[in-house]
Design an enzyme around this catalytic site. Structure first.
Site, short mmCIF file in Angstrom:
data_model
loop_
_atom_site.label_atom_id
_atom_site.label_comp_id
_atom_site.label_asym_id
_atom_site.label_seq_id
_atom_site.Cartn_x
_atom_site.Cartn_y
_atom_site.Cartn_z
N CYS A 84 46.87 -54.09 -4.09
CA CYS A 84 46.21 -51.86 -3.94
C CYS A 84 44.81 -52.82 -4.03
CB CYS A 84 46.24 -51.42 -4.82
SG CYS A 84 48.45 -50.65 -4.87
N CYS A 85 43.83 -52.95 -4.54
CA CYS A 85 42.64 -52.72 -3.73
C CYS A 85 41.93 -54.23 -4.37
CB CYS A 85 42.00 -52.79 -5.89
SG CYS A 85 42.80 -53.27 -7.31
N MET A 91 0.60 -1.50 -0.01
CA MET A 91 -0.14 0.07 0.05
C MET A 91 0.88 1.06 0.01
SD MET A 91 -3.52 -1.06 2.33
CE MET A 91 -2.03 -0.79 3.75
N CYS A 113 24.74 -20.14 12.88
CA CYS A 113 25.57 -21.15 11.85
C CYS A 113 26.42 -19.98 10.81
CB CYS A 113 24.74 -22.26 11.85
SG CYS A 113 25.72 -22.78 10.34
N CYS A 162 -4.86 2.99 -1.28
CA CYS A 162 -4.70 1.34 -1.61
C CYS A 162 -5.63 0.87 -0.78
CB CYS A 162 -3.07 1.23 -1.60
SG CYS A 162 -2.13 2.26 -2.77
N CYS A 215 -0.57 4.53 -0.13
CA CYS A 215 -1.52 5.58 0.23
C CYS A 215 -3.66 4.79 0.08
CB CYS A 215 -2.16 6.69 -0.94
SG CYS A 215 -3.33 5.57 -2.08
N CYS A 258 29.62 -21.45 11.75
CA CYS A 258 29.87 -22.67 10.27
C CYS A 258 30.30 -22.27 9.24
CB CYS A 258 28.71 -23.56 10.59
SG CYS A 258 28.32 -24.16 11.44
N TYR A 276 -1.46 -6.77 -3.74
CA TYR A 276 -1.08 -6.76 -2.89
C TYR A 276 -1.00 -7.75 -1.65
CZ TYR A 276 -3.25 -1.94 -3.53
OH TYR A 276 -3.56 -0.97 -4.14
#
Length: 554
Positions: free
Chosen positions: A551-552, A8, A128, A13, A10, A133, A61
Site C-alpha cells: 500500500c505505502c 464635503m 471571473c 467644507c 457644504c 469562475c 476629508y
C-alpha cells in the site's frame, strides 16, 4: 494638480479644505469648490502626494488626485498635475477595463510610483468574480451537494431526496459574488487615491489618447504615457437560424437562473458545456449536450474527453456529436432544435460555444493596434502590442483564456509600462483545470505534443483503482498519465481525469518547472492516502509494476 475631495457637505467644507492646503509648506495656491467636488493647487517640486493626502485626512476629508473633469477637455499627464509618492512627476497609465488583469496592473503601477486612470463601462471585477469562475464554482458545489447524498457509495448510509430551492441557491451565489466584488475590487479602489476611476465606454483617438463616453452623459478625453487594454470577452453566439430573439441562455444566464428546467439542451462541447451541463443535470434537469465536434473537450488529449463523456453518460447526460443544428424554434415556452435526423425539445437552451473578445468598439485602428482573425489583440511575451506603449492582457488578447494568466499578465505589463527591466510572461508550464466530476487537469505536453516537437517520449498511465486514496473513497473513476522524455526521464507533462484532480495538478507543474525526472518524483516522500500520491505511483510505474507494490511502498 487637480483633485477630488470626498466628505464635503457644504461650501464651508470647501473653505476648510482650501485653508488646510494653503497652510502646507510647498503649496503656493489652492482653490476648492463644493459644487465641483474638488479643486486644484499649485505645488512645489519637493512636495509629495502623501503629505497633501495626510493633511486633508486630518481635517476630516479625503483628497483623490484626478484628471480634469470638464467634459471634452483633453488631459495630458505631461503637464505635471500629479506627483508620485516618492516625489517627482508620476507616469500616467490608462487602463481600459476593470477585471483581474486590469486590477493586477493598477496595483503594480501604483506600487512602482505611477498613477492610473481606470476606465470601465460595466461592473467592477470583470468576468471571473461576476459571471465566471466564482459563480460557476458555487453552482458546481451546490449541485455536488444535491447529487452526492443520493449516489454515495457506502453501505449503511441512506438519505432522502434533497429538498431543492433554486431561488435560494441563486441568491446565495449572488451574495458571494457581491461580497467578493466589494472586498477585492471596490474597497481596494476606494483605498488607492493614485487611481482615478471613470465609469464609461472608452475608445482610441490615437496611440496616446482615449475618449470616454461617461455613463450618464458627458465625454472626457484622457492622454496617457502608457495604455493597457484589458477589456475581456463575452459569450459568443453562433449564427443559427431562429436563435435570435429567443430566450436562450448564455453561461451568465445559466449561472444566475432562479429555476431548474425540466429539460436542458446544451449547445457546445467545451468546458463550459461540461461544467454547467453536469451541474444542471445534478440539480434535476434532463440534459442533452449537442457538439459540432466529434467529442467532448476536443482541444485536449482525446482520452480525457472520451473518458469524461463516459462518466457523464453514466450519470444520465446524453451526448449528440456531429449534430450540426439546422435551426431553432421557440414557441409557448419550448425550444425545438432541428438536427437533421432528429428534433430535440427542451424548456431551456444553453449556448456554450466559446467566447468573443471585447475589442470591436475600441477603435483600435485609430491607434494602429493589430488583431488576429478572431478579433483578439496580438501581444508579444512582454504583453506589448505592435504599437509601442500600448499593452494588452486577458481574454481580449491571443493569450490563453484563464483568469490567472490575465492577472499574471497584468502585473508583468505594469512592470514593463513603468520602465523597469523588462519581464516576460512565461506560459511554458500552464496548469489547467475543468471542474467537472471527475475533474480534468492538465499541465505541460501530451504525447502528441512531444511528438510534434520531435521529442522521443515515454508514457505511463495509472488508473485510480491503483491509488489507495481512491480505493478508500470507494471512487476509482479516472486515471493519471505522465509523459516523460525517453532519454533523460525528465517529466514533460501530466494529464489527470480524477475526482480532486485540480488539487493535484499544481504539484505536477512544480515538478516540471524544477526539471524533475520521473525517478526523482518516484523517490519523493508523498503523504499516504492522498490523491497527490497518484503522481508518485505513476512516476514509479516507469520502472516497476505498481500493482505489485504494498500500500505505502517507498
Amino acid at each position: 494638480m487637480t483633485f477630488q475631495i470626498q466628505g464635503m457637505t457644504c461650501d464651508h467644507c470647501a473653505r476648510t479644505v482650501e485653508n488646510t492646503l494653503r497652510k502646507i509648506p510647498g503649496v503656493f495656491s489652492a482653490s476648492v469648490s463644493f459644487s465641483a467636488g474638488g479643486g486644484s493647487a499649485e505645488v512645489g517640486d519637493g512636495l509629495s502626494l502623501p503629505a497633501l493626502e495626510g493633511a486633508v485626512r486630518e481635517a476630516g476629508y479625503r483628497l483623490i488626485p484626478v484628471i480634469p473633469v470638464t467634459p471634452g477637455d483633453p488631459v495630458s499627464s505631461r503637464t505635471g498635475d500629479v506627483f508620485s509618492p516618492a516625489g517627482g512627476f508620476a507616469r500616467h497609465v490608462v487602463i481600459i477595463g476593470a477585471g483581474s488583469g486590469a486590477f493586477a496592473a493598477a496595483l503594480r503601477v501604483v506600487e512602482l510610483g505611477g498613477r492610473v486612470t481606470l476606465i470601465e463601462r460595466g461592473t467592477l471585477g470583470g468576468t471571473c468574480v461576476n459571471v465566471g469562475c466564482v459563480p460557476s464554482k458555487i453552482l458546481i458545489r451546490q449541485a455536488d451537494h444535491a447529487w452526492k447524498p443520493r449516489t454515495q457509495p457506502f453501505d449503511g448510509i441512506g438519505y432522502p431526496a434533497p429538498d431543492l430551492h433554486p431561488l435560494l441557491l441563486k441568491r446565495q451565489r449572488e451574495r458571494r459574488v457581491l461580497e467578493l466584488q466589494e472586498e477585492k475590487y471596490a474597497r481596494i479602489l476606494r483605498e488607492m487615491p493614485q487611481v482615478t476611476f471613470l465609469a464609461g465606454r472608452a475608445s482610441f483617438v490615437d496611440a496616446r489618447t482615449v475618449r470616454v463616453l461617461v455613463n450618464g452623459g458627458g465625454e472626457r478625453t484622457v492622454e496617457a504615457d502608457r495604455i493597457l487594454i484589458a477589456t475581456g470577452g463575452r459569450p459568443s453566439v453562433p449564427e443559427l437560424p431562429g436563435l435570435p430573439g429567443t430566450p436562450y441562455w448564455t453561461s451568465t444566464d445559466a449561472l444566475f437562473s432562479d429555476s431548474v428546467p425540466s429539460r436542458l439542451i446544451v449547445l457546445g462541447s467545451g468546458f463550459v458545456a461540461a461544467e454547467i451541463g453536469q451541474s444542471f443535470h445534478r440539480l434535476g434537469a434532463r440534459v442533452t449536450v449537442v457538439g459540432r465536434q466529434g467529442s467532448l473537450l476536443n482541444r485536449m488529449d482525446p482520452d480525457l474527453g472520451k473518458g469524461l463523456e463516459g462518466y457523464l453518460q453514466e450519470e444520465g447526460i446524453r451526448f449528440v456529436f456531429r449534430g450540426e443544428p439546422r435551426n431553432v424554434d421557440y414557441q409557448k415556452g419550448l425550444f425545438r432544435m432541428d438536427l437533421g435526423g432528429e428534433t430535440l425539445e427542451a424548456e431551456a437552451l444553453l449556448v456554450a460555444t466559446g467566447r468573443t473578445p471585447n475589442t470591436g468598439d475600441l477603435a483600435l485602428d485609430k491607434a494602429g493596434v493589430s488583431t488576429n482573425a478572431k478579433g483578439e489583440i496580438v501581444v508579444n511575451e512582454r504583453l506589448e502590442t505592435n504599437v509601442p506603449g500600448i499593452y494588452a492582457v486577458g481574454d481580449c488578447t491571443n493569450l490563453p483564456k484563464f483568469v490567472y494568466v490575465a492577472a499574471a499578465g497584468g502585473t508583468r505589463a505594469a512592470i514593463n509600462m513603468m520602465g523597469d527591466d523588462p519581464v516576460s510572461l512565461d506560459l511554458s508550464v500552464l496548469p489547467e483545470v475543468i471542474f467537472t466530476d471527475p475533474q480534468v487537469a492538465v499541465v505541460g505536453l501530451t504525447e502528441a505534443d512531444a511528438r510534434k516537437r520531435g521529442i522521443a517520449a515515454e508514457v505511463r498511465t495509472v488508473s485510480l483503482d491503483q491509488v489507495p486514496r481512491a480505493l478508500a473513497n470507494f471512487d476509482t473513476r479516472g486515471w493519471v498519465r505522465m509523459v516523460a522524455e525517453a532519454t533523460t526521464g525528465r517529466l514533460l507533462g501530466v494529464q489527470i481525469l480524477a475526482p480532486e484532480g485540480g488539487e493535484v495538478i499544481q504539484t505536477a507543474a512544480l515538478a516540471i518547472s524544477a526539471g524533475k525526472t520521473v525517478r526523482e518524483i518516484g523517490d519523493q516522500l508523498f503523504p499516504y492516502l492522498t490523491m497527490v500520491e497518484s503522481l508518485k505511483l505513476c512516476a514509479q510505474s516507469f520502472h516497476k509494476d505498481v500493482r505489485q507494490l504494498s500500500c505505502c511502498a517507498g
